[in-house]
Write a protein that holds these residues in place. Structure first.
Motif, PDB file in Angstrom:
ATOM      1  N   PHE A   1      23.859 -23.404  11.437  1.00 19.46           N
ATOM      2  CA  PHE A   1      24.903 -24.430  11.495  1.00 19.46           C
ATOM      3  C   PHE A   1      25.301 -24.924  10.100  1.00 19.46           C
ATOM      4  N   PHE A   2      24.386 -24.845   9.157  1.00 22.58           N
ATOM      5  CA  PHE A   2      24.735 -25.212   7.792  1.00 22.58           C
ATOM      6  C   PHE A   2      25.477 -24.093   7.056  1.00 22.58           C
ATOM      7  N   ALA A   3      25.399 -22.863   7.555  1.00 22.95           N
ATOM      8  CA  ALA A   3      25.984 -21.731   6.829  1.00 22.95           C
ATOM      9  C   ALA A   3      27.477 -21.907   6.538  1.00 22.95           C
ATOM     10  N   PRO A   4      28.318 -22.313   7.515  1.00 23.07           N
ATOM     11  CA  PRO A   4      29.729 -22.526   7.176  1.00 23.07           C
ATOM     12  C   PRO A   4      29.940 -23.650   6.166  1.00 23.07           C
ATOM     13  N   ILE A   5      29.082 -24.647   6.199  1.00 25.57           N
ATOM     14  CA  ILE A   5      29.178 -25.718   5.202  1.00 25.57           C
ATOM     15  C   ILE A   5      28.864 -25.167   3.819  1.00 25.57           C
ATOM     16  N   ALA A   6      27.882 -24.274   3.736  1.00 21.13           N
ATOM     17  CA  ALA A   6      27.569 -23.642   2.451  1.00 21.13           C
ATOM     18  C   ALA A   6      28.776 -22.876   1.921  1.00 21.13           C
ATOM     19  N   THR A   7      29.497 -22.190   2.804  1.00 19.71           N
ATOM     20  CA  THR A   7      30.688 -21.461   2.344  1.00 19.71           C
ATOM     21  C   THR A   7      31.747 -22.434   1.841  1.00 19.71           C
ATOM     22  N   ARG A   8      31.891 -23.564   2.501  1.00 19.12           N
ATOM     23  CA  ARG A   8      32.865 -24.563   2.054  1.00 19.12           C
ATOM     24  C   ARG A   8      32.505 -25.103   0.665  1.00 19.12           C
ATOM     25  N   PHE A   9      31.237 -25.415   0.466  1.00 18.57           N
ATOM     26  CA  PHE A   9      30.813 -25.942  -0.823  1.00 18.57           C
ATOM     27  C   PHE A   9      31.039 -24.902  -1.924  1.00 18.57           C
ATOM     28  N   HIS A  10      30.863 -23.636  -1.591  1.00 22.51           N
ATOM     29  CA  HIS A  10      31.108 -22.565  -2.559  1.00 22.51           C
ATOM     30  C   HIS A  10      32.604 -22.439  -2.838  1.00 22.51           C
ATOM     31  N   THR A  11      33.407 -22.424  -1.798  1.00 27.13           N
ATOM     32  CA  THR A  11      34.860 -22.255  -1.956  1.00 27.13           C
ATOM     33  C   THR A  11      35.471 -23.378  -2.775  1.00 27.13           C
ATOM     34  N   TYR A  12      35.044 -24.618  -2.473  1.00 24.91           N
ATOM     35  CA  TYR A  12      35.691 -25.783  -3.079  1.00 24.91           C
ATOM     36  C   TYR A  12      34.947 -26.341  -4.283  1.00 24.91           C
ATOM     37  N   ASN A  13      33.961 -25.573  -4.765  1.00 21.41           N
ATOM     38  CA  ASN A  13      33.300 -25.922  -6.026  1.00 21.41           C
ATOM     39  C   ASN A  13      32.667 -27.317  -5.968  1.00 21.41           C
ATOM     40  N   VAL A  14      32.007 -27.601  -4.869  1.00 26.68           N
ATOM     41  CA  VAL A  14      31.346 -28.896  -4.717  1.00 26.68           C
ATOM     42  C   VAL A  14      30.084 -28.921  -5.578  1.00 26.68           C
ATOM     43  N   LYS A  15      29.955 -29.944  -6.389  1.00 24.12           N
ATOM     44  CA  LYS A  15      28.794 -30.063  -7.270  1.00 24.12           C
ATOM     45  C   LYS A  15      27.598 -30.587  -6.492  1.00 24.12           C
ATOM     46  N   LEU A  16      26.487 -29.879  -6.601  1.00 22.01           N
ATOM     47  CA  LEU A  16      25.296 -30.190  -5.817  1.00 22.01           C
ATOM     48  C   LEU A  16      24.080 -30.353  -6.714  1.00 22.01           C
ATOM     49  N   PRO A  17      23.086 -31.121  -6.253  1.00 22.10           N
ATOM     50  CA  PRO A  17      21.808 -31.140  -6.966  1.00 22.10           C
ATOM     51  C   PRO A  17      21.186 -29.748  -6.974  1.00 22.10           C
ATOM     52  N   GLU A  18      20.295 -29.527  -7.902  1.00 16.81           N
ATOM     53  CA  GLU A  18      19.721 -28.197  -8.103  1.00 16.81           C
ATOM     54  C   GLU A  18      19.098 -27.630  -6.821  1.00 16.81           C
ATOM     55  N   GLN A  19      18.326 -28.454  -6.127  1.00 15.22           N
ATOM     56  CA  GLN A  19      17.654 -27.986  -4.920  1.00 15.22           C
ATOM     57  C   GLN A  19      18.658 -27.612  -3.835  1.00 15.22           C
ATOM     58  N   SER A  20      19.689 -28.417  -3.661  1.00 14.13           N
ATOM     59  CA  SER A  20      20.704 -28.130  -2.654  1.00 14.13           C
ATOM     60  C   SER A  20      21.515 -26.894  -3.027  1.00 14.13           C
TER      61      SER A  20
END
Length: 211
Positions: A164-183
């Motif tokens: 269920f998190f996999a599509p969210i991961a693609t969104r964060f990749h597509t839109y260049n969302v800045k994340l903490p190192e662990q995330s």
């Protein structure tokens, strides 16, 4: 053998979730894809599912619709795969997270739509979007350290939560969302899965056919 009816791989986050579960189970299944943007799309989907949506899982005479219901069914079909945590308390938390994803994060869906052929597009920030992103990060930052000894996913081994998190991961990749190192490391691990790479390749092929 199962049949899974899905939408476009470039756009259909709901289709990705059960597809990824089946791939991680390493179970054979037939894939039937319905293009979501053709004149006969609605009729084809209604023929597969009177509710008018994909994905749909067909198991002999049984039809299961809705991504969460399909994943729950697969968890019951393959208990040894441990698609939910064994511990009752952790299982309740995992189900709570999945339910939150399933029904929530509306701002994220609206402003960071899944589109795998886009690359590093800066998103338009709103307070609601930032709230959704912060909530997701908080879930990752809370649960990943607790179970890292058991594996590289949210509850150690791969589970429905990760699907269920996999599509969210693609969104964060597509839109260049800045994340903490662990995330960010978790996003990278999800996107590096062979099944996810396969899904991305197919999404790219869809874009090439459309052009």
């Amino acid at each position: 053998m199962f049949t899974l009816i899905i939408g476009n791989k470039n756009y259909s986050s709901w289709s990705l979730r059960p597809w990824l579960v089946l791939k991680m189970l390493d179970e054979p299944f037939e894939e039937q894809q319905i293009d979501l943007y053709l004149s006969d799309t609605k009729a084809r989907i209604l023929a597969a599912n009177p509710a008018g949506k994909v994905p749909v899982l067909i198991d002999r005479k049984l039809r299961v619709w809705d991504s969460l219901a399909i994943c729950e069914y697969l968890a019951e079909c393959f208990p040894a795969a441990k698609l939910w945590p064994d511990d009752a308390g952790l299982r309740a938390v995992a189900r709570s997270i999945v339910a939150e994803i399933h029904s929530g994060f509306s701002a994220l869906r609206e402003h960071l739509a899944m589109n795998l052929t886009l690359r590093h597009i800066n998103y338009q920030s709103t307070p609601a979007v930032e709230f959704d992103i912060a909530r997701i990060i908080s879930l990752w930052e809370e649960h990943l350290p607790r179970h890292q000894a058991d594996g590289e996913f949210i509850f150690g081994g791969f589970s429905i939560v990760d699907a269920f998190f996999a599509p969210i991961a693609t969104r964060f990749h597509t839109y260049n969302v800045k994340l903490p190192e662990q995330s960010q490391a978790y996003v990278d691990r999800l996107l590096a899965l062979p099944a996810m790479r396969e899904w991305y390749r197919a999404a790219q092929a869809e874009g090439q056919r459309a052009s």
